[in-house]
Design an enzyme around this catalytic site. Structure first.
Site, PDB file in Angstrom:
ATOM      1  N   ASP A  34       0.863  -1.189   0.000  1.00 34.69           N
ATOM      2  CA  ASP A  34       0.000   0.000   0.000  1.00 34.69           C
ATOM      3  C   ASP A  34       0.894   1.231   0.000  1.00 34.69           C
ATOM      4  O   ASP A  34       1.085   1.906   1.021  1.00 34.69           O
ATOM      5  CB  ASP A  34      -0.942  -0.048   1.210  1.00 34.69           C
ATOM      6  CG  ASP A  34      -1.962  -1.163   1.070  1.00 34.69           C
ATOM      7  OD1 ASP A  34      -2.409  -1.430  -0.066  1.00 34.69           O
ATOM      8  OD2 ASP A  34      -2.313  -1.780   2.091  1.00 34.69           O
ATOM      9  N   LYS A  56       0.975  -7.870  -2.550  1.00 34.50           N
ATOM     10  CA  LYS A  56      -0.403  -7.495  -2.880  1.00 34.50           C
ATOM     11  C   LYS A  56      -0.423  -6.094  -3.482  1.00 34.50           C
ATOM     12  O   LYS A  56       0.094  -5.145  -2.904  1.00 34.50           O
ATOM     13  CB  LYS A  56      -1.268  -7.517  -1.618  1.00 34.50           C
ATOM     14  CG  LYS A  56      -2.741  -7.196  -1.887  1.00 34.50           C
ATOM     15  CD  LYS A  56      -3.592  -7.430  -0.673  1.00 34.50           C
ATOM     16  CE  LYS A  56      -3.725  -6.226   0.195  1.00 34.50           C
ATOM     17  NZ  LYS A  56      -4.611  -5.181  -0.338  1.00 34.50           N
ATOM     18  N   ASP A  83      -5.606  -7.096  -5.587  1.00 25.08           N
ATOM     19  CA  ASP A  83      -6.743  -6.938  -4.664  1.00 25.08           C
ATOM     20  C   ASP A  83      -7.530  -5.684  -5.011  1.00 25.08           C
ATOM     21  O   ASP A  83      -7.403  -4.653  -4.353  1.00 25.08           O
ATOM     22  CB  ASP A  83      -6.181  -6.871  -3.230  1.00 25.08           C
ATOM     23  CG  ASP A  83      -7.275  -6.787  -2.173  1.00 25.08           C
ATOM     24  OD1 ASP A  83      -8.400  -7.255  -2.435  1.00 25.08           O
ATOM     25  OD2 ASP A  83      -6.986  -6.246  -1.083  1.00 25.08           O
ATOM     26  N   LYS A  85     -10.962  -5.823  -5.456  1.00 26.25           N
ATOM     27  CA  LYS A  85     -12.290  -5.979  -4.817  1.00 26.25           C
ATOM     28  C   LYS A  85     -13.419  -5.478  -5.727  1.00 26.25           C
ATOM     29  O   LYS A  85     -14.192  -4.589  -5.364  1.00 26.25           O
ATOM     30  CB  LYS A  85     -12.332  -5.234  -3.479  1.00 26.25           C
ATOM     31  CG  LYS A  85     -11.322  -5.719  -2.453  1.00 26.25           C
ATOM     32  CD  LYS A  85     -11.550  -5.031  -1.115  1.00 26.25           C
ATOM     33  CE  LYS A  85     -10.560  -5.435  -0.061  1.00 26.25           C
ATOM     34  NZ  LYS A  85      -9.186  -4.909  -0.276  1.00 26.25           N
ATOM     35  N   ASP A  88     -19.759  -4.794  -8.837  1.00 22.92           N
ATOM     36  CA  ASP A  88     -20.555  -4.048  -9.826  1.00 22.92           C
ATOM     37  C   ASP A  88     -21.574  -5.037 -10.394  1.00 22.92           C
ATOM     38  O   ASP A  88     -21.693  -6.164  -9.889  1.00 22.92           O
ATOM     39  CB  ASP A  88     -19.613  -3.485 -10.913  1.00 22.92           C
ATOM     40  CG  ASP A  88     -20.155  -2.215 -11.563  1.00 22.92           C
ATOM     41  OD1 ASP A  88     -21.350  -2.188 -11.912  1.00 22.92           O
ATOM     42  OD2 ASP A  88     -19.377  -1.264 -11.723  1.00 22.92           O
ATOM     43  N   THR A 142     -11.975  -6.519   7.192  1.00 27.50           N
ATOM     44  CA  THR A 142     -11.464  -6.702   8.558  1.00 27.50           C
ATOM     45  C   THR A 142     -11.541  -5.411   9.383  1.00 27.50           C
ATOM     46  O   THR A 142     -11.350  -5.442  10.589  1.00 27.50           O
ATOM     47  CB  THR A 142     -10.004  -7.196   8.507  1.00 27.50           C
ATOM     48  OG1 THR A 142      -9.308  -6.450   7.512  1.00 27.50           O
ATOM     49  CG2 THR A 142      -9.934  -8.656   8.154  1.00 27.50           C
ATOM     50  N   ARG A 233       1.053  -2.694   7.011  1.00 24.76           N
ATOM     51  CA  ARG A 233       1.773  -1.697   7.805  1.00 24.76           C
ATOM     52  C   ARG A 233       2.751  -2.256   8.832  1.00 24.76           C
ATOM     53  O   ARG A 233       3.825  -1.654   9.029  1.00 24.76           O
ATOM     54  CB  ARG A 233       0.760  -0.738   8.448  1.00 24.76           C
ATOM     55  CG  ARG A 233       0.128   0.193   7.422  1.00 24.76           C
ATOM     56  CD  ARG A 233      -1.154   0.817   7.900  1.00 24.76           C
ATOM     57  NE  ARG A 233      -2.239  -0.170   7.991  1.00 24.76           N
ATOM     58  CZ  ARG A 233      -3.478   0.126   8.339  1.00 24.76           C
ATOM     59  NH1 ARG A 233      -3.808   1.371   8.644  1.00 24.76           N
ATOM     60  NH2 ARG A 233      -4.400  -0.814   8.375  1.00 24.76           N
TER      61      ARG A 233
HETATM   62  O1  C5P Z   1      -1.696  -2.569   6.820  1.00 24.64           O
HETATM   63  P1  C5P Z   1      -2.591  -3.763   7.027  1.00 24.64           P
HETATM   64  O2  C5P Z   1      -1.851  -5.011   7.487  1.00 24.64           O
HETATM   65  O3  C5P Z   1      -3.782  -3.458   7.890  1.00 24.64           O
HETATM   66  O4  C5P Z   1      -3.113  -4.079   5.541  1.00 24.64           O
HETATM   67  C1  C5P Z   1      -4.089  -5.038   5.273  1.00 24.64           C
HETATM   68  C2  C5P Z   1      -4.305  -5.102   3.795  1.00 24.64           C
HETATM   69  O5  C5P Z   1      -5.288  -6.085   3.547  1.00 24.64           O
HETATM   70  C3  C5P Z   1      -4.796  -3.819   3.165  1.00 24.64           C
HETATM   71  O6  C5P Z   1      -4.127  -3.672   1.917  1.00 24.64           O
HETATM   72  C4  C5P Z   1      -6.274  -4.011   2.943  1.00 24.64           C
HETATM   73  O7  C5P Z   1      -6.734  -3.401   1.771  1.00 24.64           O
HETATM   74  C5  C5P Z   1      -6.363  -5.526   2.795  1.00 24.64           C
HETATM   75  N1  C5P Z   1      -7.639  -6.117   3.188  1.00 24.64           N
HETATM   76  C6  C5P Z   1      -8.163  -5.995   4.454  1.00 24.64           C
HETATM   77  N2  C5P Z   1      -9.373  -6.568   4.759  1.00 24.64           N
HETATM   78  C7  C5P Z   1     -10.038  -7.262   3.832  1.00 24.64           C
HETATM   79  C8  C5P Z   1      -9.504  -7.417   2.563  1.00 24.64           C
HETATM   80  C9  C5P Z   1      -8.278  -6.828   2.263  1.00 24.64           C
HETATM   81  O8  C5P Z   1      -7.531  -5.359   5.324  1.00 24.64           O
HETATM   82  N3  C5P Z   1     -11.159  -7.874   4.140  1.00 24.64           N
END
Ligand code: C5P
Length: 258
Positions: A34, A56, A83, A85, A88, A142, A233
């Site tokens: 990210d 990712k 990813d 997502k 539509d 999440t 992160r």
């Molecule tokens: O930084 P962090 O570990 O929170 O990043 C989690 C990654 O997983 C992010 O890129 C987020 O878009 C992705 N993600 C998520 N929950 C989901 C699907 C994908 O956090 N259900």
């Protein structure tokens, strides 16, 4: 947890008769890139390449760098999880999935909340392709807790909503899902060993949750049946990203060895 036959080249260590759990762990960690541009993404991926295999590409990076970044990462030998997502109408998602499938990613996402017709259209759009990416349905983000779900009009608990969406996805012919570590055991029961369960919301003990709500440690998620862990992160914003990723791999390897 047995690995689906089709994905085995990404998992199986051929170096020793006994499993090399560190090597297995490396192949199950996905680092979320990210970051705001292709240069940072490629630099981060190259720096972490000795620690893990998967990266990712999400909305921030794809919006900045476009499809080329997927091809650039794949051509450097990294496995890419795209990813985006998609959510539509079925015809639009089918076209988007078909276009995205050509980019060289090995897994990609649609939102399960798009409904069974959309999931079926997405699955059939790439069904005949050689080397099609694994199609994963995102259940409940999440970052959502019961209060966030209720505010969005969903009166079920996150666990109930995840089960409903995963069951619907299975009926639409999918076997790949994204869910939080708190529901992965229940989703594993639905899919059986062939399910490809990709789990974000991973935080090593003591690390900052950020905007995530349904969390667990790397070891807990693996013990509950995750196929892959997504970590952003805690690695990319660490003072020492390689050291942070190494520590997560070590925790994963210890959990796999049990
Ligand atoms: O930084 P962090 O570990 O929170 O990043 C989690 C990654 O997983 C992010 O890129 C987020 O878009 C992705 N993600 C998520 N929950 C989901 C699907 C994908 O956090 N259900």
């Amino acid at each position: 947890m047995p690995i689906p036959e089709r994905l085995k080249p990404a998992f199986v260590s051929t170096r020793a008769a006994e499993p090399d759990w560190t090597e297995e762990a490396r192949k199950r960690l996905i680092v979320a890139l990210d970051v705001p541009d292709a240069r940072s993404a490629e630099a981060t991926a190259d720096r972490l390449a000795g620690v893990c295999k998967w990266f990712k590409v999400g909305l921030e990076l794809f919006s900045a760098a476009g499809p080329d970044v997927v091809q650039a990462l794949a051509s450097r030998g990294h496995s890419v999880f795209l990813d985006l997502k998609f959510h539509d109408i079925p015809n639009t998602v089918a076209g988007a999935v078909r276009s995205a499938a050509r980019l060289g990613a090995r897994m990609m996402t649609v939102h399960a909340a798009g409904g069974p017709a959309m999931l079926t259209a997405a699955r059939t759009a790439i069904a005949g392709l050689h080397d099609a990416p694994e199609l994963l349905a995102v259940t409940v983000l999440t970052s959502m807790d019961a209060a966030q779900l209720a505010a969005a009009g969903v009166q079920r608990t996150p666990a109930e909503q995840v089960s409903l969406l995963a069951r619907m996805g299975c009926e639409a012919g999918l076997r790949g899902f994204v869910c939080s570590p708190q529901e992965v055991a229940a989703v594993r029961t639905l899919t059986g060993p062939e399910g490809v369960l990709v789990v974000p919301g991973i935080r090593p003990a003591g690390s900052d949750a950020g905007d995530q709500k349904r969390l667990a440690t790397p070891s807990a998620a693996l013990r509950d049946g995750a196929s892959y862990l997504v970590v952003g992160r805690p690695i990319t914003q660490a003072a020492d990203p390689v050291g942070a990723a190494d520590a997560i791999v070590a925790e994963m390897a210890a959990a796999l060895a049990v």
